[in-house]
Design a protein around this motif. Sequence first.
Motif, PDB file in Angstrom:
ATOM      1  N   PHE A 297       0.826  -1.206   0.000  1.00  0.00           N
ATOM      2  CA  PHE A 297       0.000   0.000   0.000  1.00  0.00           C
ATOM      3  C   PHE A 297       0.861   1.258   0.000  1.00  0.00           C
ATOM      4  N   TYR A 298       1.822   1.342   0.911  1.00  0.00           N
ATOM      5  CA  TYR A 298       2.632   2.557   0.994  1.00  0.00           C
ATOM      6  C   TYR A 298       3.564   2.716  -0.199  1.00  0.00           C
TER       7      TYR A 298
ATOM      8  N   LYS B 231       2.519   2.290  -3.154  1.00  0.00           N
ATOM      9  CA  LYS B 231       1.625   3.035  -4.045  1.00  0.00           C
ATOM     10  C   LYS B 231       1.460   4.480  -3.572  1.00  0.00           C
TER      11      LYS B 231
ATOM     12  N   TRP C 215      -6.805   7.773  -0.734  1.00  0.00           N
ATOM     13  CA  TRP C 215      -6.196   6.844   0.226  1.00  0.00           C
ATOM     14  C   TRP C 215      -6.987   5.540   0.250  1.00  0.00           C
TER      15      TRP C 215
ATOM     16  N   LEU D 240      -6.577   3.467  -3.011  1.00  0.00           N
ATOM     17  CA  LEU D 240      -5.306   2.738  -3.050  1.00  0.00           C
ATOM     18  C   LEU D 240      -5.312   1.551  -2.084  1.00  0.00           C
ATOM     19  N   TRP D 241      -5.878   1.747  -0.894  1.00  0.00           N
ATOM     20  CA  TRP D 241      -5.977   0.674   0.097  1.00  0.00           C
ATOM     21  C   TRP D 241      -6.817  -0.485  -0.456  1.00  0.00           C
TER      22      TRP D 241
ATOM     23  N   THR E 141      -5.056  -2.319  -3.262  1.00  0.00           N
ATOM     24  CA  THR E 141      -3.966  -3.158  -2.764  1.00  0.00           C
ATOM     25  C   THR E 141      -4.509  -4.451  -2.158  1.00  0.00           C
TER      26      THR E 141
END
Length: 126
Positions: A17-18, A20, A85, A88-89, A92
């Motif tokens: 995740f991070y 991305k 956010w 993306l979460w 993922t």
Amino acid sequence: MKKLETREDIEQLVNSFYTKVIKDEKIASFFTDIAKVDWEQHLPKMYSFWESILFGQMTYKGNPMGAHFPVNEIKAMEQEHFERWLELWTQTIEENFAGENADLAIYKAQNIAKLMAFKMEIARRL
């Protein structure tokens, strides 16, 4: 697709995740330029945060809301940022995991994003 069942799974999820997040044009600057996140400290906190939320392992110690207010004072954290956010979460998770805990992680993140967006908006009005 693999189930989200262990701390190692959470570490994989959070790391992916991070990866991305720090490349994302809309929200990366909050982490890299404003908060200047120390990833060696931040990532283990996030592993514990999600482990606590998903597995009930009370390993997280901290105040996630409190950590965001100073950033919000420098640059407004708006609804669109929390939506990105969350996008993306969710992306993922869906790329890596399936099952009840994967669904729960998305559901919990939706609630977190709504609450954070609301509280950041209120803070800007005060």
